[in-house]
Scaffold this motif. Structure first.
Motif, PDB file in Angstrom:
ATOM      1  N   LYS A   1      -4.673   1.713  -4.189  1.00 29.80           N
ATOM      2  CA  LYS A   1      -4.265   1.523  -5.578  1.00 29.80           C
ATOM      3  C   LYS A   1      -2.744   1.587  -5.709  1.00 29.80           C
ATOM      4  N   ASN A   2      -2.127   2.287  -4.760  1.00 31.46           N
ATOM      5  CA  ASN A   2      -0.676   2.436  -4.767  1.00 31.46           C
ATOM      6  C   ASN A   2      -0.055   1.397  -3.832  1.00 31.46           C
ATOM      7  N   LYS A   3       0.690   0.456  -4.389  1.00 32.52           N
ATOM      8  CA  LYS A   3       1.290  -0.623  -3.610  1.00 32.52           C
ATOM      9  C   LYS A   3       2.291  -0.092  -2.597  1.00 32.52           C
ATOM     10  N   ASN A   4       3.084   0.901  -2.988  1.00 33.48           N
ATOM     11  CA  ASN A   4       4.088   1.449  -2.078  1.00 33.48           C
ATOM     12  C   ASN A   4       3.441   2.110  -0.863  1.00 33.48           C
TER      13      ASN A   4
END
Length: 208
Positions: free
Chosen positions: A135-138
């Motif tokens: 869910k976290n692109k980074n």
């Protein structure tokens, strides 16, 4: 082949188990066979499971790509030139000056037979198969840089691991923005060719 369990096993084998196994002392021919079979598997999944067409997209933003790549290359060129100058001055531009034909041949072979397969595996395959897990692109990009660096663990060189980690971040960001294996392969080839040209190729497996 699209289930979560299957993909997790796939991730572990392709991006962790195989790279770590290459640090072990066994036949180079067996390692090459694993590489070839692994690449064939990746291409099969991209074609038959992910339905890729391997066509050059018409929407490519070449202007943005070259603008960003030239800026990044300038920074890389300055830093690496200074590094080689102060750590191994004799290697600075040695190959291109003394063996220009060999230099050209190696650049071509590297760009076609090393860079493009790497980008198919570490960007196209990785993004299309595992992006939904994050869910976290980074974090997704960070993990991509980690596994890309891990793939170079067999060099047993801390600097190489750092460089490939940073390169992994750059390439993942490029692919994330432009969604193009072609463009990220060109970028990868440019930076890799520069490192060979400036005199850092030996640590990355280039012939001296």
């Amino acid at each position: 082949m699209k289930s979560t369990t299957y993909k997790l096993i796939e991730f572990f084998i392709v991006f962790i188990l195989i790279p770590i196994s290459f640090t072990l002392d066994y036949s180079i021919w067996l390692k090459l066979a694993i590489c070839v079979l692994g690449f064939i598997y990746v291409v099969f999944v991209l074609l038959k499971v992910e339905n890729n067409k391997f066509k050059i997209a018409t929407y490519l933003n070449w202007k943005l790509f070259w603008k960003q790549t030239i800026v990044k290359l300038t920074v890389i060129a300055i830093l690496t030139t200074l590094f080689v100058y102060f750590t191994d001055k004799e290697s600075l531009f040695q190959v291109v000056q003394n063996k220009p034909l060999k230099w050209l041949i190696i650049l071509f072979v590297y760009s076609v037979f090393s860079v493009y397969p790497q980008e198919l595996i570490f960007r196209t395959f990785y993004f299309q198969r595992f992006q939904t897990f994050f869910k976290n692109k980074n974090l997704f990009i960070f993990i991509n840089a980690i596994v890309f660096s891990l793939a170079h663990l067999f060099f047993r060189n801390t600097l190489v691991l750092i460089m490939t980690f940073l390169g992994g971040i750059l390439f993942a960001l490029t692919y994330s923005k432009l969604k193009s294996t072609l463009l990220v392969s060109i970028e990868h080839a440019i930076y890799g060719c520069w490192l060979f040209t400036v005199g850092m190729g030996e640590m990355l497996g280039f012939p001296s």
